[in-house]
Design an enzyme around this catalytic site. Structure first.
Site, PDB file in Angstrom:
ATOM      1  CB  CYS A   3      -0.900  -0.001   1.238  1.00  0.00           C
ATOM      2  SG  CYS A   3      -1.796   1.538   1.482  1.00  0.00           S
ATOM      3  CG  ASP A  29      -2.374  15.632  -3.561  1.00  0.00           C
ATOM      4  OD1 ASP A  29      -1.782  15.612  -4.660  1.00  0.00           O
ATOM      5  OD2 ASP A  29      -3.350  14.915  -3.307  1.00  0.00           O
ATOM      6  CG  HIS A  45      -4.507  -0.798   4.895  1.00  0.00           C
ATOM      7  ND1 HIS A  45      -3.983  -0.019   3.896  1.00  0.00           N
ATOM      8  CD2 HIS A  45      -5.401  -1.621   4.320  1.00  0.00           C
ATOM      9  CE1 HIS A  45      -4.532  -0.371   2.747  1.00  0.00           C
ATOM     10  NE2 HIS A  45      -5.395  -1.348   2.981  1.00  0.00           N
ATOM     11  CG  ASN A  86     -12.121  11.357  -3.922  1.00  0.00           C
ATOM     12  OD1 ASN A  86     -13.092  12.085  -3.962  1.00  0.00           O
ATOM     13  ND2 ASN A  86     -10.904  11.790  -4.183  1.00  0.00           N
ATOM     14  N   GLY A  92     -13.467   8.404  -7.498  1.00  0.00           N
ATOM     15  CA  GLY A  92     -12.186   9.082  -7.673  1.00  0.00           C
ATOM     16  C   GLY A  92     -11.073   8.602  -6.762  1.00  0.00           C
ATOM     17  CB  THR A  94      -6.066   7.243  -7.392  1.00  0.00           C
ATOM     18  OG1 THR A  94      -5.556   8.198  -6.458  1.00  0.00           O
ATOM     19  CG2 THR A  94      -6.967   7.937  -8.410  1.00  0.00           C
ATOM     20  CG  HIS A  97      -4.402   3.729   3.524  1.00  0.00           C
ATOM     21  ND1 HIS A  97      -3.421   2.948   4.095  1.00  0.00           N
ATOM     22  CD2 HIS A  97      -4.885   4.504   4.522  1.00  0.00           C
ATOM     23  CE1 HIS A  97      -3.309   3.253   5.382  1.00  0.00           C
ATOM     24  NE2 HIS A  97      -4.200   4.202   5.663  1.00  0.00           N
ATOM     25  CG  HIS A  99      -6.691   9.199   0.832  1.00  0.00           C
ATOM     26  ND1 HIS A  99      -6.954   7.985   0.216  1.00  0.00           N
ATOM     27  CD2 HIS A  99      -6.703  10.116  -0.154  1.00  0.00           C
ATOM     28  CE1 HIS A  99      -7.115   8.170  -1.083  1.00  0.00           C
ATOM     29  NE2 HIS A  99      -6.980   9.471  -1.332  1.00  0.00           N
ATOM     30  CG  HIS A 101      -8.229  14.582  -1.095  1.00  0.00           C
ATOM     31  ND1 HIS A 101      -7.151  14.661  -1.944  1.00  0.00           N
ATOM     32  CD2 HIS A 101      -8.736  13.330  -1.233  1.00  0.00           C
ATOM     33  CE1 HIS A 101      -7.014  13.509  -2.579  1.00  0.00           C
ATOM     34  NE2 HIS A 101      -7.962  12.682  -2.164  1.00  0.00           N
TER      35      HIS A 101
END
Length: 113
Positions: A3, A29, A45, A86, A92, A94, A97, A99, A101
């Site tokens: 990961c 990012d 995780h 996402n 969206g 990608t 894991h 997360h 934003h």
């Protein structure tokens, strides 16, 4: 486990870390969509929102406390910001894991995407 975010958290892959505690890791990012674009990642995780368990409720609270702290440190807590999660490919996501934003530093339009 292979990961990307777990490797970043473990220091195997470099990142521009801006926050860390026992439960959360946050970094800038690499392809920012706003002047402030920080990824906030639980150290545990969890592949996506769909994989959250009842026992993860406290962890989510810790994530949002980190959001609050980082927003203040970044100077966007008074002007406003957006937190985006996402989920899966159509949402969206990608990296598999969970997360968050944190976006701010400019006026954000609606609807996104």
């Amino acid at each position: 486990m292979d990961c990307l975010f777990c490797k970043i958290i473990q220091g195997e892959i470099p990142s521009a870390k801006i926050y860390e505690d026992d439960f959360v890791y946050a970094f800038r990012d690499i392809d920012p969509k706003a002047p402030t674009h920080v990824l906030i990642v639980p150290k545990k995780h969890i592949s996506s929102v769909n994989e959250l368990e009842a026992e993860d409720t406290a962890l989510l609270g810790k994530v949002y406390k980190a959001v609050q702290t980082i927003a203040a440190e970044e100077g966007i807590d008074k002007t406003g910001y957006r937190v985006v999660v996402n989920t899966l490919s159509d949402g969206g996501q990608t990296v598999a894991h969970l997360h968050f934003h944190l976006l701010g530093g400019r006026s954000l339009t609606w609807p996104p995407g």
